[in-house]
Write an enzyme that holds these catalytic residues in place. Structure first.
Site, PDB file in Angstrom:
ATOM      1  N   CYS A  38       1.258  -4.946  -1.460  1.00 31.17           N
ATOM      2  CA  CYS A  38       2.490  -5.486  -0.870  1.00 31.17           C
ATOM      3  C   CYS A  38       2.318  -6.990  -0.670  1.00 31.17           C
ATOM      4  O   CYS A  38       3.220  -7.782  -0.936  1.00 31.17           O
ATOM      5  CB  CYS A  38       2.775  -4.837   0.476  1.00 31.17           C
ATOM      6  SG  CYS A  38       2.611  -3.045   0.505  1.00 31.17           S
ATOM      7  N   CYS A  54       8.786   0.075  -5.126  1.00 37.08           N
ATOM      8  CA  CYS A  54       7.810  -1.018  -5.229  1.00 37.08           C
ATOM      9  C   CYS A  54       6.498  -0.491  -5.799  1.00 37.08           C
ATOM     10  O   CYS A  54       5.896  -1.110  -6.686  1.00 37.08           O
ATOM     11  CB  CYS A  54       7.517  -1.613  -3.845  1.00 37.08           C
ATOM     12  SG  CYS A  54       8.735  -2.800  -3.272  1.00 37.08           S
TER      13      CYS A  54
END
Lengths: 151, 303, 108
Positions: free
Chosen positions: B219, B264
């Site tokens: 991330c 993601c």
């Protein structure tokens, strides 16, 4: 399955554009002539003049799925000074037609805003047809970008 | 420049093998060169402020203790003017359609016990006011964090005799949006002192900084190291979650938080954890904390 | 897809001769007919193809819509009011359904 370089490019282009609201299933797009024909049909064969109509569109669309556009025609919408309709076309979409706005004396003003889909960077064209048959147009290029990470 | 970095990383393009491998390497190269390009172009978040229905939204908040940035910034600031304007106009915000649908569901009786949400919770604008801003919370029964979606399921199964929602069903998204919307404007703040929340926060933090997938990204790779830079034409935000569920132009519909996180992770070419799994709940706790002080913007509008 | 829900926004009051702004939004996926499903079959087109606005039975504004209009179609347009009355809005779906909404306005 083997891909040659050209096929791989088209494949990745297609995949990238698939995120743009599903307008592109294949690399096909409205030919400039198809758009020109639509405009010519709408204008009754007349050559559209410039001025009177303004098309507002973003320079860069954050996402091709939802691009806000608005049109405004300089008209009193009264007596002889009346807008009949405004047609929006996009010359790079699978089909050029987007919408046709119909105005009346009760509209008060010949203005309209909506959101449209753009398959790729292209021109958005607005054509106004006045009650007396005269035709005007405005054109804006909208860049449609590919995001980094679609999710 | 992209190509040079690709070879330097040790990947061997001439390793031949099947054409599937070649395709993957091509994608990996694209990803690496994309990240490489991200270093070149830095944009700036807008200085605009966000007001919705007369309420001032906090889109910039002071950073909590131990924070990697000077300021906590909402994803709204990183979007183009038209996108920001769509969120600011509560009428034209298509996410509000989900709020309306959520209100319908709130008042609809479901399950064997003949109740609706309203049967117990009456007027959501009163009883759910500010509630969403403090989720995820500690669930002492399940001994794990609970978010709004799971809280809804808990109420449905235990108090209504109704079935839990299938993940990402339209109704789940609409009802979650409706409940979070009752916190619009309220600063996000979760309580890490409840139960074992702190250890789940720790786990989530580790996950946040752990690279995964064939593209080997965490991330932090995008949302911390390259925050504020452009990844192709996307302006990388801090990856905050104060606006979820969000209306995305990309999909033309509401997107839930776990859907987005899974997306993601999928885009790093990793296996996606299940929605509401321990892994994603820990991440939700940590990432929610990273947005401390930002107003809840649900339903936010994003690209 | 749940039943499309319309919402409209316009002032409750206006002066005679005033041109007001009307905004409308309706939930609808506007399936363009360009997308393919997992098996490669084209997902059939299903859009709202027409939007109309009338005031006291008279046409004010209309839009012929194509698949290039975004999901959850949004319009902003004008109306010149000279008397009190009711606006009626209709959205016509490819599948034949018609969705409607109404709003009253007081004109002094």
């Amino acid at each position: 399955m083997t891909f040659n370089r050209r096929q791989l490019f088209l494949l990745s282009a297609g995949v990238a554009l698939a995120g743009a609201g599903g307008l592109t299933a294949a690399p096909a797009r409205a030919e400039a002539s198809a758009t020109d024909k639509r405009i010519s049909d709408f204008a009754g064969g007349k050559e559209p003049g410039t001025g009177k109509i303004t098309l507002a569109a973003p320079e860069i669309a954050e996402n091709g799925n939802t691009v806000p556009i608005s049109v405004k025609v300089d008209s009193k919408m009264d007596g002889d000074d009346m807008v009949d309709s405004v047609m929006i076309v996009a010359d790079g979409n699978p089909n050029p037609e987007v919408a046709t706005f119909h105005f009346t004396a009760m509209s008060g003003a010949a203005e309209a805003t909506t959101r449209m889909r753009l398959a790729k960077t292209q021109n958005v064209i607005a054509v106004a047809k006045m009650a007396d048959g005269s035709v005007y147009m405005d054109k804006k290029e909208v860049k449609v970008t590919i995001g980094g990470c679609g999710g | 420049m992209g190509r040079r970095r690709f070879f330097a990383s040790g990947a061997d393009a001439s390793s031949g093998g099947t054409n599937v491998n070649k395709k993957l390497l091509l994608l990996a190269a694209a990803a690496v060169s994309t990240i490489g390009l991200a270093r070149l172009v830095q944009a700036e978040p807008t200085t605009d402020t966000l007001e919705i229905d007369g309420k001032q939204m906090i889109t910039r908040a002071p950073a909590p203790e131990g924070y990697p940035f000077k300021e906590v910034l909402s994803g709204w600031l990183f979007r183009e003017a038209e996108t920001r304007a769509t969120e600011a106009d509560s009428f034209s915000n298509p996410g509000m359609l989900a709020v309306e649908r959520g209100e319908e569901i709130w008042n609809t009786v479901e399950g064997t016990m003949g109740k609706s949400c309203a049967s117990c919770h009456n007027d959501a604008s009163e009883t759910m006011k500010d509630v969403g801003a403090h989720y995820p919370k500690w669930d002492a029964d399940a001994k794990r964090p609970i978010n709004v979606e799971l809280q809804i399921d808990k109420c449905r199964t235990e108090n209504m005799g109704a079935e839990a929602y299938k993940f990402d069903s339209d109704d789940q998204k609409a009802l979650t949006t409706y409940i979070k919307y009752q916190s619009l404007g309220t600063p996000v703040k979760i309580d890490l002192s409840q139960g074992d929340m702190q250890s789940w926060w720790d786990k989530g933090k580790t996950e946040y900084y752990t690279r995964t997938g064939q593209l080997n990204l965490s991330c932090a790779s995008c949302h911390e190291v390259n925050m504020d830079k452009m990844i192709r034409a996307d302006h990388l935000s801090q990856g905050q979650v104060n606006g979820f569920p969000t209306y995305r132009f990309n999909t033309g519909g509401m997107v839930s938080l776990h859907n987005r996180i899974r997306g993601c992770i999928r885009d790093t070419r990793a296996e996606m954890p299940k929605a509401f799994s321990d892994e994603l709940m820990a991440l939700e706790v940590y990432v929610t904390w990273r947005g401390t002080g930002l107003s809840v913007e649900t339903p936010s509008v994003r690209q | 897809m749940a039943t499309p829900k319309p919402r409209v926004k316009l002032p409750k009051k206006a002066k005679a001769g005033e041109t007001i702004v009307i905004k409308t939004l309706i939930s609808h996926e506007m399936e363009s007919g360009q997308r393919k499903d997992k098996e490669g079959k084209v997902i059939p087109r299903e859009i709202i193809n027409k939007f109309t606005c009338e005031f006291n039975g008279k046409p004010v504004f209309a839009c012929d819509m194509e698949p290039a209009i975004s999901a959850n179609p949004y319009f902003e347009f004008n109306a010149k009011v000279s008397e009190s009355g009711k606006f009626k809005f209709t959205w016509v779906d490819d599948n034949g359904s018609v969705y409607t909404d109404e709003a009253a306005i007081e004109v002094s």
